[in-house]
Scaffold this motif. Structure first.
Motif, PDB file in Angstrom:
ATOM      1  N   VAL A   1      16.208 135.802  64.170  1.00 38.21           N
ATOM      2  CA  VAL A   1      17.603 136.238  64.308  1.00 38.21           C
ATOM      3  C   VAL A   1      18.069 136.827  62.984  1.00 38.21           C
ATOM      4  CG1 VAL A   1      18.178 134.537  66.074  1.00 38.21           C
ATOM      5  CG2 VAL A   1      18.459 133.943  63.671  1.00 38.21           C
ATOM      6  N   GLU A   2      19.140 137.592  63.051  1.00 37.66           N
ATOM      7  CA  GLU A   2      19.685 138.183  61.842  1.00 37.66           C
ATOM      8  C   GLU A   2      20.239 137.103  60.918  1.00 37.66           C
ATOM      9  OE1 GLU A   2      22.512 141.215  62.582  1.00 37.66           O
ATOM     10  OE2 GLU A   2      21.315 142.178  64.153  1.00 37.66           O
ATOM     11  N   ALA A   3      20.219 137.392  59.610  1.00 37.73           N
ATOM     12  CA  ALA A   3      20.640 136.411  58.616  1.00 37.73           C
ATOM     13  C   ALA A   3      22.098 135.998  58.781  1.00 37.73           C
ATOM     14  CB  ALA A   3      20.411 136.968  57.213  1.00 37.73           C
ATOM     15  N   THR A   4      22.928 136.898  59.305  1.00 29.87           N
ATOM     16  CA  THR A   4      24.355 136.595  59.435  1.00 29.87           C
ATOM     17  C   THR A   4      24.718 135.889  60.735  1.00 29.87           C
ATOM     18  OG1 THR A   4      24.752 138.802  60.342  1.00 29.87           O
ATOM     19  CG2 THR A   4      25.062 138.507  57.959  1.00 29.87           C
ATOM     20  N   GLU A   5      23.736 135.636  61.575  1.00 27.87           N
ATOM     21  CA  GLU A   5      24.028 134.989  62.851  1.00 27.87           C
ATOM     22  C   GLU A   5      24.228 133.498  62.652  1.00 27.87           C
ATOM     23  OE1 GLU A   5      24.803 136.742  65.076  1.00 27.87           O
ATOM     24  OE2 GLU A   5      23.624 138.563  65.190  1.00 27.87           O
ATOM     25  N   GLY A   6      25.391 132.985  63.104  1.00 25.10           N
ATOM     26  CA  GLY A   6      25.644 131.558  62.994  1.00 25.10           C
ATOM     27  C   GLY A   6      25.605 130.836  64.314  1.00 25.10           C
ATOM     28  N   PHE A   7      25.589 131.592  65.428  1.00 23.75           N
ATOM     29  CA  PHE A   7      25.623 130.992  66.758  1.00 23.75           C
ATOM     30  C   PHE A   7      24.654 131.770  67.631  1.00 23.75           C
ATOM     31  CE2 PHE A   7      27.009 130.514  71.078  1.00 23.75           C
ATOM     32  CZ  PHE A   7      27.573 129.256  71.176  1.00 23.75           C
ATOM     33  N   ILE A   8      23.610 131.106  68.093  1.00 22.97           N
ATOM     34  CA  ILE A   8      22.589 131.777  68.899  1.00 22.97           C
ATOM     35  C   ILE A   8      22.495 131.053  70.239  1.00 22.97           C
ATOM     36  CG2 ILE A   8      20.197 132.532  69.036  1.00 22.97           C
ATOM     37  CD1 ILE A   8      21.489 131.480  65.677  1.00 22.97           C
ATOM     38  N   LEU A   9      22.720 131.788  71.305  1.00 20.27           N
ATOM     39  CA  LEU A   9      22.693 131.214  72.642  1.00 20.27           C
ATOM     40  C   LEU A   9      21.355 131.496  73.303  1.00 20.27           C
ATOM     41  CD1 LEU A   9      24.131 129.923  75.125  1.00 20.27           C
ATOM     42  CD2 LEU A   9      24.837 132.239  75.749  1.00 20.27           C
ATOM     43  N   HIS A  10      20.783 130.463  73.908  1.00 17.23           N
ATOM     44  CA  HIS A  10      19.541 130.584  74.668  1.00 17.23           C
ATOM     45  C   HIS A  10      19.811 130.064  76.072  1.00 17.23           C
ATOM     46  CE1 HIS A  10      17.604 130.983  70.708  1.00 17.23           C
ATOM     47  NE2 HIS A  10      18.262 129.894  70.363  1.00 17.23           N
ATOM     48  N   ASP A  11      19.701 130.910  77.084  1.00 14.64           N
ATOM     49  CA  ASP A  11      19.927 130.496  78.465  1.00 14.64           C
ATOM     50  C   ASP A  11      18.624 130.040  79.103  1.00 14.64           C
ATOM     51  OD1 ASP A  11      22.522 130.412  79.412  1.00 14.64           O
ATOM     52  OD2 ASP A  11      22.674 132.587  79.477  1.00 14.64           O
ATOM     53  N   ALA A  12      18.643 128.840  79.662  1.00 12.50           N
ATOM     54  CA  ALA A  12      17.482 128.324  80.386  1.00 12.50           C
ATOM     55  C   ALA A  12      17.888 128.066  81.827  1.00 12.50           C
ATOM     56  CB  ALA A  12      16.976 127.050  79.732  1.00 12.50           C
ATOM     57  N   CYS A  13      18.568 129.027  82.432  1.00 12.91           N
ATOM     58  CA  CYS A  13      19.119 128.855  83.766  1.00 12.91           C
ATOM     59  C   CYS A  13      18.014 128.750  84.814  1.00 12.91           C
ATOM     60  CB  CYS A  13      20.047 130.021  84.104  1.00 12.91           C
ATOM     61  SG  CYS A  13      21.435 130.192  82.977  1.00 12.91           S
ATOM     62  N   GLY A  14      18.119 127.764  85.664  1.00 10.34           N
ATOM     63  CA  GLY A  14      17.174 127.608  86.766  1.00 10.34           C
ATOM     64  C   GLY A  14      15.738 127.451  86.317  1.00 10.34           C
ATOM     65  N   GLY A  15      15.532 126.988  85.093  1.00 11.80           N
ATOM     66  CA  GLY A  15      14.194 126.771  84.609  1.00 11.80           C
ATOM     67  C   GLY A  15      13.502 128.015  84.126  1.00 11.80           C
ATOM     68  N   LYS A  16      14.151 129.185  84.249  1.00 11.20           N
ATOM     69  CA  LYS A  16      13.567 130.430  83.788  1.00 11.20           C
ATOM     70  C   LYS A  16      14.328 130.882  82.548  1.00 11.20           C
ATOM     71  CE  LYS A  16      12.033 131.949  88.329  1.00 11.20           C
ATOM     72  NZ  LYS A  16      12.125 133.010  89.362  1.00 11.20           N
ATOM     73  N   LEU A  17      13.686 130.762  81.414  1.00 13.39           N
ATOM     74  CA  LEU A  17      14.355 131.045  80.164  1.00 13.39           C
ATOM     75  C   LEU A  17      14.698 132.526  80.080  1.00 13.39           C
ATOM     76  CD1 LEU A  17      15.117 129.302  77.742  1.00 13.39           C
ATOM     77  CD2 LEU A  17      13.134 130.213  76.569  1.00 13.39           C
ATOM     78  N   MET A  18      15.988 132.784  79.885  1.00 14.28           N
ATOM     79  CA  MET A  18      16.442 134.166  79.772  1.00 14.28           C
ATOM     80  C   MET A  18      16.238 134.647  78.350  1.00 14.28           C
ATOM     81  SD  MET A  18      17.401 134.418  82.886  1.00 14.28           S
ATOM     82  CE  MET A  18      18.348 135.923  82.984  1.00 14.28           C
ATOM     83  N   GLU A  19      16.372 135.937  78.176  1.00 16.25           N
ATOM     84  CA  GLU A  19      16.216 136.533  76.862  1.00 16.25           C
ATOM     85  C   GLU A  19      17.300 136.032  75.919  1.00 16.25           C
ATOM     86  OE1 GLU A  19      15.955 140.716  77.038  1.00 16.25           O
ATOM     87  OE2 GLU A  19      16.129 141.025  74.888  1.00 16.25           O
ATOM     88  N   ASN A  20      16.950 135.838  74.649  1.00 16.84           N
ATOM     89  CA  ASN A  20      17.918 135.357  73.646  1.00 16.84           C
ATOM     90  C   ASN A  20      19.166 136.233  73.671  1.00 16.84           C
ATOM     91  OD1 ASN A  20      16.225 133.414  72.821  1.00 16.84           O
ATOM     92  ND2 ASN A  20      15.896 134.206  70.768  1.00 16.84           N
ATOM     93  N   ALA A  21      20.301 135.575  73.451  1.00 12.07           N
ATOM     94  CA  ALA A  21      21.570 136.294  73.320  1.00 12.07           C
ATOM     95  C   ALA A  21      22.205 135.851  72.018  1.00 12.07           C
ATOM     96  CB  ALA A  21      22.489 135.993  74.498  1.00 12.07           C
ATOM     97  N   SER A  22      21.941 136.554  70.959  1.00 11.98           N
ATOM     98  CA  SER A  22      22.523 136.178  69.672  1.00 11.98           C
ATOM     99  C   SER A  22      23.862 136.854  69.505  1.00 11.98           C
ATOM    100  CB  SER A  22      21.593 136.581  68.527  1.00 11.98           C
ATOM    101  OG  SER A  22      21.337 137.959  68.563  1.00 11.98           O
TER     102      SER A  22
END
Length: 378
Positions: A355-376
């Motif tokens: 992730v970028e150095a300035t990112e302080g909050f990184i969301l990871h979706d694991a909906c329905g057991g299928k991990l979605m692409e990172n959403a930083s």
């Protein structure tokens, strides 16, 4: 110590956030089982309603006893037989309506006085269609409040002030917690009566915030963290075409509790904090030491929070009474789904992605057991 446990510890505190949702909370049991078996026990557990009950059972027991006590709770609240007929032999409607009509022996029972008429005075602490005295007994048997008070695992439960319409978080870091605090977090009206604490009445925290993750993001001081946010109401769904579908979708919309907007806000805030911290480094040291600049740069923060969002699945033939589905099959399916989804998420370890150095909050979706692409944050 396992490599995974060491890796997770390096991310900061481990936080488990549990939504409210009645019988849907069995999914949270499976989530905890997978974490426990991986050697990942949370430093801080936050819950609302059934999430507060699950959270209190976990934080209020020694690590080696937690899973057994949690299983015991869900075994006690199972709706095993209905007039001698195994509940799994009956349809969803019959099972759930029986629970609504008759209650659950270890959880709640009808308050007959409430059915005498809507204007019958019951008293503020008894004004509900059910009595939750059975739940009080169950929790006192399954939660060791001495363990909870020693603070091995921080516990926070959310409740809604009846008079002020404000969210109140009761936190074991700041005060001793008792069974009343857990009961207040689950006092959903008009079913359950309000609970009085220090002179104030409280209802279920889910009325105001059923996904109490904001308490993590706004904590003081902020800390690096890996947050497992366990959602049991689906924020997305199909357009309803029948009144039955409308009632089901309405509950999902209401109790998913603005999770998406909260996440967007937190991502923006954390990005801004990082930007302020980086800008502060560019200011000459003599200027940085002045009182005015110190006050401004104090808004900067370089903490990083990875938020893994787990979402309970929709079961076949699910309807708006799903939160009353305490059947053995319903509990088993939800528990197993939580276990499976969490195992898959731990295996994928989405927090490893750059992730970028300035990112302080990184969301990871694991909906329905299928991990979605990172959403930083962006």
């Amino acid at each position: 110590m396992s490599a995974l446990k060491t890796e997770i510890k390096a991310l900061g505190q481990t936080v488990l956030v549990l939504q409210g949702g009645g019988a849907l909370g069995a999914y949270q049991g499976g989530v905890y089982q997978a974490l426990h078996e991986a050697g990942v026990d949370p430093d801080w557990i936050i819950g609302t309603s059934i999430g507060a009950i699950n959270a209190a059972i976990l934080a209020g027991n020694k690590v080696e006893n937690r899973l057994d006590r949690l299983r015991e709770f869900w075994s006690r609240v199972e709706q095993k037989d209905i007039f001698g007929v195994p509940s799994q032999w009956l349809g969803n409607m019959a099972r759930n309506m029986h629970t609504i009509g008759m209650g659950l022996p270890s959880f709640f029972r009808p308050n007959l006085s409430a059915f005498l008429g809507p204007h019958v005075p019951l008293g503020a602490e008894n004004a509900g269609y059910y009595s939750v005295d059975p739940l009080r007994e169950t929790l006192n048997e399954l939660i060791d409040f001495d363990v909870l008070s020693k603070g091995q695992t921080r516990l926070t439960v959310g409740a809604s002030s009846v008079r002020k319409s404000e969210m109140r978080y009761f936190d074991s870091r700041d005060m001793p917690l008792a069974v009343e605090h857990v009961m207040a977090s689950g006092a959903l009206p008009p079913a359950f009566p309000a609970v009085r604490i220090d002179g104030e009445l409280y209802w279920d925290g889910g009325i105001l915030s059923n996904t109490p993750a904001e308490i993590v993001f706004d904590d003081n001081p902020r800390r690096n963290a890996l947050v497992f946010a366990v959602h049991i109401w689906n924020p997305e769904g199909d357009e309803p075409e029948t009144m039955w579908q409308v009632m089901n979708r309405q509950k999902d919309v209401q109790y998913s509790s603005r999770a998406t907007s909260q996440i967007k806000r937190q991502r923006q805030l954390h990005r801004m904090r990082h930007v302020i911290a980086e800008l502060g480094k560019l200011i000459p040291e003599d200027v940085r030491k002045t009182a005015a600049v110190k006050e401004l740069t104090a808004y900067g923060c370089i903490t990083r929070m990875h938020v893994v969002r787990l979402l309970a699945p929709t079961l076949p033939n699910e309807d708006h009474l799903k939160d009353a589905d305490f059947s053995p099959d319903g509990i088993k399916q939800r528990w197993e789904a939580g276990y499976r989804h969490t195992l898959e998420t731990l295996e994928k370890a989405p927090w490893r992605a750059p992730v970028e150095a300035t990112e302080g909050f990184i969301l990871h979706d694991a909906c329905g057991g299928k991990l979605m692409e990172n959403a930083s944050a962006g």
